[in-house]
Structure formats: structure tokens, C-alpha cells
Design a protein around this motif. Structure first.
Motif, PDB file in Angstrom:
ATOM      1  N   ASP A   1       0.860  -1.182   0.000  1.00 31.22           N
ATOM      2  CA  ASP A   1       0.000   0.000   0.000  1.00 31.22           C
ATOM      3  C   ASP A   1       0.898   1.234   0.000  1.00 31.22           C
ATOM      4  N   LEU A   2       0.801   2.040  -1.057  1.00 30.21           N
ATOM      5  CA  LEU A   2       1.632   3.246  -1.173  1.00 30.21           C
ATOM      6  C   LEU A   2       0.753   4.495  -1.208  1.00 30.21           C
ATOM      7  N   GLY A   3      -0.245   4.517  -0.351  1.00 29.86           N
ATOM      8  CA  GLY A   3      -1.215   5.603  -0.356  1.00 29.86           C
ATOM      9  C   GLY A   3      -0.777   6.874   0.322  1.00 29.86           C
ATOM     10  N   THR A   4       0.390   6.891   0.972  1.00 27.93           N
ATOM     11  CA  THR A   4       0.891   8.096   1.631  1.00 27.93           C
ATOM     12  C   THR A   4       2.348   8.331   1.252  1.00 27.93           C
ATOM     13  N   ALA A   5       2.805   9.554   1.464  1.00 25.63           N
ATOM     14  CA  ALA A   5       4.199   9.888   1.166  1.00 25.63           C
ATOM     15  C   ALA A   5       5.158   9.073   2.025  1.00 25.63           C
ATOM     16  N   THR A   6       4.776   8.835   3.279  1.00 26.04           N
ATOM     17  CA  THR A   6       5.634   8.050   4.175  1.00 26.04           C
ATOM     18  C   THR A   6       5.818   6.634   3.652  1.00 26.04           C
ATOM     19  N   ARG A   7       4.730   6.044   3.158  1.00 26.20           N
ATOM     20  CA  ARG A   7       4.815   4.682   2.621  1.00 26.20           C
ATOM     21  C   ARG A   7       5.632   4.649   1.334  1.00 26.20           C
ATOM     22  N   ILE A   8       5.472   5.677   0.516  1.00 25.71           N
ATOM     23  CA  ILE A   8       6.283   5.765  -0.702  1.00 25.71           C
ATOM     24  C   ILE A   8       7.764   5.871  -0.324  1.00 25.71           C
ATOM     25  N   TYR A   9       8.059   6.721   0.638  1.00 25.76           N
ATOM     26  CA  TYR A   9       9.453   6.888   1.083  1.00 25.76           C
ATOM     27  C   TYR A   9      10.018   5.570   1.618  1.00 25.76           C
ATOM     28  N   ASN A  10       9.272   4.898   2.482  1.00 28.95           N
ATOM     29  CA  ASN A  10       9.760   3.645   3.079  1.00 28.95           C
ATOM     30  C   ASN A  10       9.976   2.566   2.018  1.00 28.95           C
ATOM     31  N   HIS A  11       9.163   2.590   0.973  1.00 28.63           N
ATOM     32  CA  HIS A  11       9.299   1.589  -0.092  1.00 28.63           C
ATOM     33  C   HIS A  11      10.480   1.884  -1.004  1.00 28.63           C
TER      34      HIS A  11
ATOM     35  N   MET B   1      -5.752  12.335 -18.853  1.00 26.93           N
ATOM     36  CA  MET B   1      -5.972  10.903 -19.030  1.00 26.93           C
ATOM     37  C   MET B   1      -6.876  10.311 -17.946  1.00 26.93           C
ATOM     38  N   ARG B   2      -7.411  11.156 -17.091  1.00 28.67           N
ATOM     39  CA  ARG B   2      -8.301  10.739 -16.004  1.00 28.67           C
ATOM     40  C   ARG B   2      -7.615   9.746 -15.067  1.00 28.67           C
ATOM     41  N   ILE B   3      -6.359  10.035 -14.753  1.00 29.17           N
ATOM     42  CA  ILE B   3      -5.577   9.269 -13.782  1.00 29.17           C
ATOM     43  C   ILE B   3      -5.346  10.171 -12.575  1.00 29.17           C
ATOM     44  N   HIS B   4      -5.578   9.647 -11.392  1.00 32.39           N
ATOM     45  CA  HIS B   4      -5.377  10.449 -10.181  1.00 32.39           C
ATOM     46  C   HIS B   4      -3.882  10.578  -9.879  1.00 32.39           C
ATOM     47  N   PHE B   5      -3.399  11.825  -9.843  1.00 34.95           N
ATOM     48  CA  PHE B   5      -1.994  12.071  -9.500  1.00 34.95           C
ATOM     49  C   PHE B   5      -1.891  12.215  -7.995  1.00 34.95           C
ATOM     50  N   LEU B   6      -1.241  11.255  -7.354  1.00 33.52           N
ATOM     51  CA  LEU B   6      -1.184  11.203  -5.893  1.00 33.52           C
ATOM     52  C   LEU B   6      -0.139  12.113  -5.298  1.00 33.52           C
ATOM     53  N   ASP B   7       1.092  12.029  -5.789  1.00 32.87           N
ATOM     54  CA  ASP B   7       2.168  12.775  -5.134  1.00 32.87           C
ATOM     55  C   ASP B   7       3.453  12.729  -5.965  1.00 32.87           C
ATOM     56  N   HIS B   8       4.302  13.688  -5.682  1.00 34.46           N
ATOM     57  CA  HIS B   8       5.691  13.676  -6.139  1.00 34.46           C
ATOM     58  C   HIS B   8       6.538  13.766  -4.881  1.00 34.46           C
ATOM     59  N   VAL B   9       7.298  12.729  -4.616  1.00 39.31           N
ATOM     60  CA  VAL B   9       8.092  12.646  -3.389  1.00 39.31           C
ATOM     61  C   VAL B   9       9.577  12.747  -3.740  1.00 39.31           C
TER      62      VAL B   9
ATOM     63  N   GLN C   1      15.197  11.548   4.895  1.00 35.68           N
ATOM     64  CA  GLN C   1      14.093  12.498   4.871  1.00 35.68           C
ATOM     65  C   GLN C   1      13.392  12.444   3.516  1.00 35.68           C
ATOM     66  N   TYR C   2      12.214  13.056   3.467  1.00 34.58           N
ATOM     67  CA  TYR C   2      11.531  13.178   2.191  1.00 34.58           C
ATOM     68  C   TYR C   2      10.784  14.493   2.119  1.00 34.58           C
ATOM     69  N   TYR C   3      10.489  14.912   0.904  1.00 31.46           N
ATOM     70  CA  TYR C   3       9.691  16.100   0.625  1.00 31.46           C
ATOM     71  C   TYR C   3       8.487  15.660  -0.190  1.00 31.46           C
ATOM     72  N   SER C   4       7.286  15.983   0.262  1.00 33.04           N
ATOM     73  CA  SER C   4       6.053  15.570  -0.408  1.00 33.04           C
ATOM     74  C   SER C   4       5.297  16.796  -0.928  1.00 33.04           C
ATOM     75  N   TYR C   5       5.104  16.845  -2.232  1.00 33.75           N
ATOM     76  CA  TYR C   5       4.314  17.925  -2.823  1.00 33.75           C
ATOM     77  C   TYR C   5       2.877  17.864  -2.319  1.00 33.75           C
ATOM     78  N   HIS C   6       2.351  16.655  -2.147  1.00 34.54           N
ATOM     79  CA  HIS C   6       0.955  16.497  -1.702  1.00 34.54           C
ATOM     80  C   HIS C   6       0.778  16.978  -0.267  1.00 34.54           C
ATOM     81  N   GLU C   7       1.654  16.554   0.626  1.00 31.69           N
ATOM     82  CA  GLU C   7       1.518  16.925   2.031  1.00 31.69           C
ATOM     83  C   GLU C   7       1.635  18.431   2.239  1.00 31.69           C
TER      84      GLU C   7
END
Length: 228
Positions: free
Chosen positions: A106-116, A204-212, A218-224
Motif C-alpha cells: 500500500d503506497l497511499g501516503t508519502a511516508t509509505r512511498i518513502y519507506n518503499h 488521461m483521467r488518472i489520479h496524480f497522488l504525489d511527487h516525493v 528524509q523526504y519532501y512531499s508535494y501532496h503533504e
């Protein structure tokens, strides 16, 4: 040389074409087995041979899997190599049935994206840009490295990002890249790229979640930060 149309093809070649155009689920068991053995005998095609073999097994793949190499080789058109191929396929089917489906992260948050992504990117001395293709439940379908660049930037073609999204049938897309310098602040080019990807996703009707943006620790999240 005149091109043969499909009605002139050898029958044992047709299952391959059908699988390529319709998918494996559209083929019968006999057709799938015919693809494995490749050819039949002078008297019957691979499909006809597999239909006869399956009929002797009451059309039950479980029964087929219990056959011995010697028993399979009694059929005209099946030698040892083909018999081994058939039994290997039956064994793989049995092993697949015993295994649990692979758990998609599950990569639904910036933290999860970072950890992955951190283990992949933490030791890089150049920038890499990755796209994360997710299903509607934020589960990872696959991740793709789009570019491998210099110390301070990497070139990204938005068309390739969208192409990967469309080919994977994803409904949610996230992207990430690393800053080898350790500086978390996004560049002007990072901002422009983020806006460009968001616009392309909307088209394209694709949901853009984040750019991390990832550094080692550390990480920087455009979404957060509400930056797009």
C-alpha cells in the motif's frame, strides 16, 4: 513470397495467435497444451492430439497430472521431451494453487512511498526518477525507473510516464526522485515537472497522488505541503 492468411495456417499455430489477441483465458485446455508441445504428428495436429489425450483423462487436468512419462509417450506424436513439458506444466499449476497471492504494498501516503523507495535510492550518487503505478486501492501494480541522470538533475519525458500508466491500467500514479546532495528543497525544474505530470494525468483521467523527493533519511512531499 505470398503471405498466408489465417485460414491457411497450420492448426497448431492458431492457438498462439488466439492467445496473443484474446488472452490465455479464451483458449481451451487442449489449445493451451498444444502451445506447450508445439506440434502433433503426421496424422493429427497438436490440438487434436491434446483433445484425444484429455478425453482419455476424462477431460480432467488433475488426472492428466498423474500420468507418467512412459504413459504419455504411448501417444503417437508425444516423445519424452513433450511428455516432460506437459508434466512440468501440471506441476507448476499445482504449486501455484498452493501459494498465496503476492501482497501488493500500500503506497497511499508519502511516508509509505518513502519507506518503499528509500532502500533503492539511499546510496545513489546520481538522480533517478521513478513512477509508481497503483490500483484504485493504492496498491502497487509496478514501479518503473524512467530516467537515470546526473548529480543535480535527470531528464524526464512526461509522455513516457503516461505511457507506462496507460499500459499498466493504473488508476493512481505517484512519482519520486532522489537528491543525492541531501538537499530536500525542490528545484524550479522539479516544480514544473510536477505541474506537467499533474496536467497530463488529469487529461488521461488518472489520479496524480504525489511527487516525493527522497534523501537518505528524509523526504519532501508535494501532496503533504499542498504544492500542486
Amino acid at each position: 513470397m505470398e503471405k498466408l492468411n489465417i485460414t491457411q495456417w497450420a492448426e497448431e499455430d492458431r492457438p498462439r495467435e488466439r492467445m496473443a489477441s484474446l488472452g490465455a483465458e479464451a483458449l481451451s485446455n487442449a489449445e493451451l497444451l498444444a502451445i506447450l508441445i508445439g506440434s502433433g504428428s503426421k496424422k493429427e495436429s497438436a490440438v487434436e492430439l491434446m483433445k484425444r489425450l484429455l478425453a482419455d483423462c476424462n477431460n480432467n487436468l488433475n488426472t492428466l497430472g498423474k500420468k507418467t512419462i512412459h504413459e504419455l509417450c504411448t501417444y503417437n506424436g508425444i516423445g519424452e521431451a513433450k511428455a516432460i513439458t506437459i508434466l512440468a506444466a501440471c506441476e507448476l499449476g499445482k504449486r501455484r494453487q498452493m501459494e498465496s497471492p503476492e501482497e501488493r504494498p500500500d503506497l497511499g501516503t508519502a511516508t509509505r512511498i518513502y519507506n518503499h523507495m528509500h532502500p533503492i535510492m539511499q546510496d545513489l550518487d546520481v538522480e533517478e526518477f521513478w513512477v509508481l503505478l497503483l490500483n484504485q486501492h493504492y496498491r502497487l501494480i509496478k514501479k518503473v525507473r524512467i530516467s537515470h541522470g546526473g548529480i543535480t538533475e535527470t531528464a524526464v519525458d512526461i509522455r513516457i510516464v503516461i505511457k507506462e500508466a496507460v499500459l499498466s491500467n493504473c488508476t493512481i500514479l505517484a512519482v519520486c526522485h532522489n537528491h543525492p546532495s541531501g538537499n530536500l528543497s525542490p528545484s524550479k525544474a522539479d516544480d514544473e515537472l510536477t505541474r506537467g505530470i499533474k496536467r497530463a494525468c488529469e487529461l488521461m483521467r488518472i489520479h496524480f497522488l504525489d511527487h516525493v523527493i527522497i534523501t537518505d533519511g528524509q523526504y519532501y512531499s508535494y501532496h503533504e505541503l499542498g504544492r500542486y
